[in-house]
Design a protein around this motif. Structure first.
Motif, PDB file in Angstrom:
ATOM      1  N   HIS A   1       0.806  -1.215   0.000  1.00 53.30           N
ATOM      2  CA  HIS A   1       0.000   0.000   0.000  1.00 53.30           C
ATOM      3  C   HIS A   1       0.842   1.270   0.000  1.00 53.30           C
ATOM      4  O   HIS A   1       0.305   2.373  -0.029  1.00 53.30           O
ATOM      5  N   LEU A   2       2.175   1.101   0.027  1.00 52.71           N
ATOM      6  CA  LEU A   2       3.072   2.254   0.019  1.00 52.71           C
ATOM      7  C   LEU A   2       3.822   2.325  -1.310  1.00 52.71           C
ATOM      8  O   LEU A   2       4.096   1.302  -1.931  1.00 52.71           O
ATOM      9  N   THR A   3       4.160   3.540  -1.715  1.00 55.62           N
ATOM     10  CA  THR A   3       4.977   3.699  -2.909  1.00 55.62           C
ATOM     11  C   THR A   3       6.397   3.217  -2.631  1.00 55.62           C
ATOM     12  O   THR A   3       6.767   2.954  -1.470  1.00 55.62           O
ATOM     13  N   VAL A   4       7.181   3.121  -3.671  1.00 53.99           N
ATOM     14  CA  VAL A   4       8.578   2.729  -3.500  1.00 53.99           C
ATOM     15  C   VAL A   4       9.291   3.690  -2.554  1.00 53.99           C
ATOM     16  O   VAL A   4       9.989   3.264  -1.628  1.00 53.99           O
ATOM     17  N   ARG A   5       9.103   4.988  -2.761  1.00 55.38           N
ATOM     18  CA  ARG A   5       9.745   5.969  -1.882  1.00 55.38           C
ATOM     19  C   ARG A   5       9.297   5.770  -0.434  1.00 55.38           C
ATOM     20  O   ARG A   5      10.119   5.793   0.502  1.00 55.38           O
ATOM     21  N   GLN A   6       8.005   5.562  -0.231  1.00 54.75           N
ATOM     22  CA  GLN A   6       7.493   5.388   1.129  1.00 54.75           C
ATOM     23  C   GLN A   6       8.002   4.104   1.770  1.00 54.75           C
ATOM     24  O   GLN A   6       8.231   4.060   2.979  1.00 54.75           O
ATOM     25  N   ASN A   7       8.198   3.052   0.970  1.00 57.99           N
ATOM     26  CA  ASN A   7       8.785   1.827   1.508  1.00 57.99           C
ATOM     27  C   ASN A   7      10.175   2.097   2.064  1.00 57.99           C
ATOM     28  O   ASN A   7      10.558   1.531   3.093  1.00 57.99           O
TER      29      ASN A   7
ATOM     30  N   ARG B   1      18.901   8.644  -3.187  1.00 57.24           N
ATOM     31  CA  ARG B   1      20.260   8.171  -3.477  1.00 57.24           C
ATOM     32  C   ARG B   1      20.295   6.650  -3.618  1.00 57.24           C
ATOM     33  O   ARG B   1      20.971   6.111  -4.505  1.00 57.24           O
ATOM     34  N   LEU B   2      19.560   5.962  -2.754  1.00 55.65           N
ATOM     35  CA  LEU B   2      19.557   4.502  -2.809  1.00 55.65           C
ATOM     36  C   LEU B   2      18.853   3.986  -4.058  1.00 55.65           C
ATOM     37  O   LEU B   2      19.299   3.012  -4.671  1.00 55.65           O
ATOM     38  N   LEU B   3      17.763   4.626  -4.440  1.00 54.45           N
ATOM     39  CA  LEU B   3      17.080   4.206  -5.662  1.00 54.45           C
ATOM     40  C   LEU B   3      17.953   4.448  -6.886  1.00 54.45           C
ATOM     41  O   LEU B   3      17.946   3.644  -7.826  1.00 54.45           O
ATOM     42  N   GLU B   4      18.701   5.523  -6.870  1.00 53.96           N
ATOM     43  CA  GLU B   4      19.666   5.770  -7.948  1.00 53.96           C
ATOM     44  C   GLU B   4      20.708   4.654  -7.970  1.00 53.96           C
ATOM     45  O   GLU B   4      21.072   4.142  -9.030  1.00 53.96           O
ATOM     46  N   ARG B   5      21.142   4.246  -6.794  1.00 53.05           N
ATOM     47  CA  ARG B   5      22.178   3.230  -6.696  1.00 53.05           C
ATOM     48  C   ARG B   5      21.716   1.887  -7.252  1.00 53.05           C
ATOM     49  O   ARG B   5      22.506   1.160  -7.875  1.00 53.05           O
ATOM     50  N   VAL B   6      20.439   1.539  -7.052  1.00 53.10           N
ATOM     51  CA  VAL B   6      19.938   0.251  -7.548  1.00 53.10           C
ATOM     52  C   VAL B   6      19.266   0.379  -8.908  1.00 53.10           C
ATOM     53  O   VAL B   6      18.630  -0.554  -9.394  1.00 53.10           O
ATOM     54  N   GLY B   7      19.401   1.550  -9.529  1.00 51.56           N
ATOM     55  CA  GLY B   7      18.914   1.732 -10.887  1.00 51.56           C
ATOM     56  C   GLY B   7      17.418   1.908 -11.015  1.00 51.56           C
ATOM     57  O   GLY B   7      16.837   1.603 -12.064  1.00 51.56           O
TER      58      GLY B   7
ATOM     59  N   GLN C   1      12.784  -5.883 -10.067  1.00 55.47           N
ATOM     60  CA  GLN C   1      12.699  -4.513  -9.571  1.00 55.47           C
ATOM     61  C   GLN C   1      12.267  -4.485  -8.110  1.00 55.47           C
ATOM     62  O   GLN C   1      12.799  -3.715  -7.309  1.00 55.47           O
ATOM     63  N   GLN C   2      11.307  -5.337  -7.768  1.00 58.13           N
ATOM     64  CA  GLN C   2      10.870  -5.379  -6.372  1.00 58.13           C
ATOM     65  C   GLN C   2      12.012  -5.803  -5.449  1.00 58.13           C
ATOM     66  O   GLN C   2      12.163  -5.245  -4.353  1.00 58.13           O
ATOM     67  N   GLN C   3      12.817  -6.751  -5.881  1.00 58.43           N
ATOM     68  CA  GLN C   3      13.913  -7.182  -5.028  1.00 58.43           C
ATOM     69  C   GLN C   3      14.979  -6.096  -4.917  1.00 58.43           C
ATOM     70  O   GLN C   3      15.591  -5.933  -3.847  1.00 58.43           O
ATOM     71  N   ARG C   4      15.194  -5.346  -5.974  1.00 56.50           N
ATOM     72  CA  ARG C   4      16.137  -4.229  -5.878  1.00 56.50           C
ATOM     73  C   ARG C   4      15.609  -3.157  -4.936  1.00 56.50           C
ATOM     74  O   ARG C   4      16.382  -2.541  -4.181  1.00 56.50           O
ATOM     75  N   VAL C   5      14.300  -2.912  -4.948  1.00 55.81           N
ATOM     76  CA  VAL C   5      13.710  -1.996  -3.972  1.00 55.81           C
ATOM     77  C   VAL C   5      13.911  -2.538  -2.555  1.00 55.81           C
ATOM     78  O   VAL C   5      14.239  -1.793  -1.621  1.00 55.81           O
ATOM     79  N   ALA C   6      13.727  -3.847  -2.392  1.00 53.16           N
ATOM     80  CA  ALA C   6      13.906  -4.461  -1.077  1.00 53.16           C
ATOM     81  C   ALA C   6      15.342  -4.294  -0.578  1.00 53.16           C
ATOM     82  O   ALA C   6      15.574  -4.059   0.611  1.00 53.16           O
ATOM     83  N   ILE C   7      16.303  -4.406  -1.484  1.00 53.84           N
ATOM     84  CA  ILE C   7      17.700  -4.187  -1.098  1.00 53.84           C
ATOM     85  C   ILE C   7      17.909  -2.732  -0.689  1.00 53.84           C
ATOM     86  O   ILE C   7      18.550  -2.448   0.333  1.00 53.84           O
ATOM     87  N   ALA C   8      17.362  -1.810  -1.479  1.00 53.17           N
ATOM     88  CA  ALA C   8      17.480  -0.388  -1.134  1.00 53.17           C
ATOM     89  C   ALA C   8      16.833  -0.115   0.218  1.00 53.17           C
ATOM     90  O   ALA C   8      17.366   0.646   1.031  1.00 53.17           O
ATOM     91  N   ARG C   9      15.680  -0.729   0.470  1.00 53.82           N
ATOM     92  CA  ARG C   9      15.015  -0.530   1.767  1.00 53.82           C
ATOM     93  C   ARG C   9      15.874  -1.054   2.913  1.00 53.82           C
ATOM     94  O   ARG C   9      15.960  -0.434   3.983  1.00 53.82           O
ATOM     95  N   ALA C  10      16.529  -2.201   2.712  1.00 49.75           N
ATOM     96  CA  ALA C  10      17.398  -2.748   3.754  1.00 49.75           C
ATOM     97  C   ALA C  10      18.563  -1.813   4.060  1.00 49.75           C
ATOM     98  O   ALA C  10      19.068  -1.786   5.188  1.00 49.75           O
TER      99      ALA C  10
END
Length: 282
Positions: free
Chosen positions: A133-139, A161-167, A183-192
């Motif tokens: 229910h959250l956007t990528v940025r909000q995650n 910066r993290l989203l830039e780093r994971v493309g 893409q979801q897993q790259r977001v998950a890495i950025a969130r971590a």
């Protein structure tokens, strides 16, 4: 634990986990990022971890291999106290995880204190575990805002910066359901990484992905390794282990069968069980 064994909190004075492994203030004597000593974990009659010892130095990448049911994922979950150990000790950054030593006894920390410890440990799950229910940025900003009380502008700048780093800089306003698995897993890495942890754990991060999406996630992980991030990775990706790992650990039946540099464990394993596993995987 089966057999009537005492829990870590009920140990008598002089037990190895207390007398030999913990100094008076709960601080490790060495400089390892992660130290597991004599870790046991059971689920009812199933003895999943049978006395695991593991040391991971700061800045190292450790890859854990092994067949299904060998205890790999459970081991990861003990490192951030998602699973409480039945016996033994876990230290991260030199401090006991989940417990405080008072005299010769260990007392479990409060949930708030445990959550504070977990902010130093990123965890990337195989099933992404993004908030739908959250956007990528909000995650990415949820934990820095709620757990670290960071100013919103600072949290959002870090997320960018993290989203830039994971493309994925162009996906900040997207919702997880609109993204591919990779893409979801790259977001998950950025969130971590959003809490700027000292250690990142990966539990089979590519196992839920279609084969053509695996490479994009592994590239992000390789970049993290090159940057000096301390990582423990449970995976079946032998190529990743060979290229990136400082240490490869092979587990079977709840035990560390052998560990060492990739060239030794993957190309010249000493144990017959390791040779059989590597032969099947390759």
């Amino acid at each position: 634990m089966s057999g009537g064994s005492r829990t870590v909190r009920d140990r008598a004075p002089g037990d190895r986990a207390l007398g030999d492994l913990v100094t008076g203030d709960g601080t490790a004597g060495g400089h390892a990022m992660v130290e597991l000593r004599g870790v046991h974990k059971s689920f009812g009659p199933l003895h999943v971890l049978r006395g695991v010892d593991l040391t991971v130095e700061q800045g190292q990448v450790t890859v854990i291999l092994g067949p299904s049911g060998s205890g790999k994922s459970t081991l990861l979950r003990t490192i951030n106290h998602l699973e409480k150990v039945d016996r033994g000790s876990v230290r991260v950054g030199g401090r006991l995880l989940g417990y405080r030593q008072v005299g010769d006894r260990l007392h479990e920390l409060s949930e708030r204190e445990i959550l504070r410890q977990r902010t130093q440990i990123g965890f990337v799950f195989q099933s992404f575990n993004l908030f739908p229910h959250l956007t990528v940025r909000q995650n990415l900003t949820e934990a820095p805002l709620s757990a670290q009380r960071r100013p919103r502008a600072e949290a959002e700048a870090l997320a960018a910066r993290l989203l830039e780093r994971v493309g994925l800089a162009d996906k900040a306003d997207a919702y997880p359901r609109t993204l591919s698995g990779g893409q979801q897993q790259r977001v998950a890495i950025a969130r971590a990484l959003a809490l700027e942890p000292a250690l990142v754990l990966f539990d089979e991060p590519t196992s839920a992905l279609d084969p053509e999406l695996v490479g994009e996630v592994l590239e992000v992980m390789k970049d993290l390794a090159r940057s000096g991030t301390t990582m423990i990775v449970v995976t079946h990706e032998i190529g990743f282990a060979r290229e990136v790992a400082d240490t490869v650990v092979f587990m079977d039946a709840g035990l560390v069968v052998e560990s060492g540099p990739p060239a030794q464990v993957l190309d010249d394993p000493r144990h017959e069980r390791t040779r059989a596993f590597i032969g099947k995987v390759l």
